[in-house]
Design a protein around this motif. Sequence first.
Motif, short mmCIF file in Angstrom:
data_model
loop_
_atom_site.label_atom_id
_atom_site.label_comp_id
_atom_site.label_asym_id
_atom_site.label_seq_id
_atom_site.Cartn_x
_atom_site.Cartn_y
_atom_site.Cartn_z
N ALA A 71 7.30 -10.70 3.27
CA ALA A 71 6.62 -10.53 1.98
C ALA A 71 6.60 -9.05 1.63
N LEU A 72 6.67 -8.74 0.34
CA LEU A 72 6.61 -7.34 -0.09
C LEU A 72 6.00 -7.25 -1.48
N LEU A 73 5.51 -6.07 -1.81
CA LEU A 73 4.89 -5.82 -3.11
C LEU A 73 5.73 -4.82 -3.88
N THR A 74 5.91 -5.08 -5.19
CA THR A 74 6.69 -4.17 -6.03
C THR A 74 5.96 -3.89 -7.34
N ARG A 75 6.41 -2.86 -8.01
CA ARG A 75 6.01 -2.57 -9.39
C ARG A 75 7.28 -2.20 -10.15
N ASN A 76 7.20 -2.20 -11.46
CA ASN A 76 8.36 -1.85 -12.28
C ASN A 76 8.61 -0.35 -12.25
N LYS A 77 9.90 0.04 -12.19
CA LYS A 77 10.23 1.46 -12.23
C LYS A 77 9.94 2.06 -13.59
N SER A 78 10.18 1.28 -14.63
CA SER A 78 10.01 1.80 -15.99
C SER A 78 8.53 1.93 -16.34
#
Length: 540
Positions: free
Chosen positions: A243-250
């Motif tokens: 499992a991993l967490l991300t956010r948008n680069k933009s």
Amino acid sequence: MNTVTLPNSSTKICSIAAGEAHTLILTGDGRVYSWGRGILGRLGGGSEHDHHLPVQLRFGSEERSVKIVGIAAGAYHSLAVAVPCLLNKFLDLHPPISSSTSTISEAGDESSLKITVVKAGGMMSMCIDNLGALWMWGNCPGENKEGGVSLVTNFTPTPVWDFHGHIVVQVACGKEHVVALVTAGESFKGVDDLVCYTWGNNNHGQLGLGDKENRPQPEVVKTFDLESPWVIYEVTCGAFHTALLTRNKSPSETFGSTCWTFGLGDNGQLGHGTTLSKLLPEPVKELPQNVHLVSVDCGLFHTCVVSFDGYVWSWGMEKGLGLCPDDSNGGIHSGDALSPYLISCNPYEPKFPKPIQVACGAAHTVIVAQEGYKLWSWGRGRSGVLGNGKTIDSYTPTIVLWPPLMKDFEQEELHNSGEHDKTESEEVSETNDKLSSALNKVKLLQTKLSIVERYASVLHGSIFGEPFDEQNIPLSLQNSDAFDISKEWKNILETLDCTKLSKLEMLYQNMLVAVKDKLMKKKIKEIINEYISSSNVKNE
């Protein structure tokens, strides 16, 4: 004059780690506490005894205490990083040095090598040094003689040479696989510049590479390469899922986080609404949109995430508790949660106050909240895993006894005795001994209480076919010390429905048959013994 109360670093929790059945916490002043199952010495207290409450570990001597800055827990072992932390074993192996740190190598200043991060998986340990090199030891995934992948036992730390010239920023490991976030170039320019690598066993797709082929060396997860629109800021591994967490680069994109999972899905631990395994990363779509997720962790077969607002969701085995099906007694908590399941702090408040981090063991979950000053736990309770002084499972969050009572008392007394003479200091020490003895008695009473609660639950379940609950306690016993058992039994019979009355009748009949059989056997035995005795007398 107004006084300002400063936060107490000795009771503020900075980090938490959970193993198969034990938990570690690290406080702001560099102290480590542990509790849970003690077999194999995983608690670090010098014995294999279980701890039902948080117990402080001793590093170094009383005169020269050691400050700890990092902790990690594998299935059956624990790790801690101290300051200063110069390890000759690492220096002997000549670590991989990136070109950005070549000046250090040329100067020959090898003593600058320090360990900054430690992580642990099932039977393996990993660390990252201050030069960005990754080290592994224990049962680690590697290439065997036939060219395939198998667990290779390393008795000493071994560098992962594949990342030579790059910097490893974050790492996580499961039972037989590893996930790492590594810089694309020679220096760390920020999380936008990180690439996700995986390697090891891939029989369930836990590497996220689109197939089930094992990988002896790290390979880029294309979903999160340099061209990806997402930035990974946290990774974690279960036994056979990731499992991993991300956010948008933009920056123009909507604020919020996304939780991605892949690998084994048999118990719903991926949170996709099915029990299918996934070979590629997929977002957990049923989580609320536009929420910022601050922490994620995986147990053996469950996953848990925490939002900045204090909401906690769990999914996987037995409603996201991670418990085995036999442990849920077939109640409302039975059945796997295939989608995110909201875990409420208590019946009146769904949110946890100011959460920081969540940690999952094999079948228990612990959350640090209240800005690091409070702990809750739930799931498997045997061996004191929940840190609440009990040894029973809890299907809802229960408060961990933190800070330890003894520690608070010692600090207050030492503070008050600082301006007095030695005689008073000795009195404080004597009082501390008495308090310690009293606390031991409290622990003994708590253990006895747990046994009584367990016995009552088993007895109630065998009679009525459902787990015991506080609401089952008769009102007369709740309101006074008197208890009219015949009257209460009559009330119970009047309130039961036909189905439960039928179960009771069957139970009663079975008991009568068993008693009659036992009486008959005893009578036959007595007759035989009497005959043998009389026969012996005649023969004499």
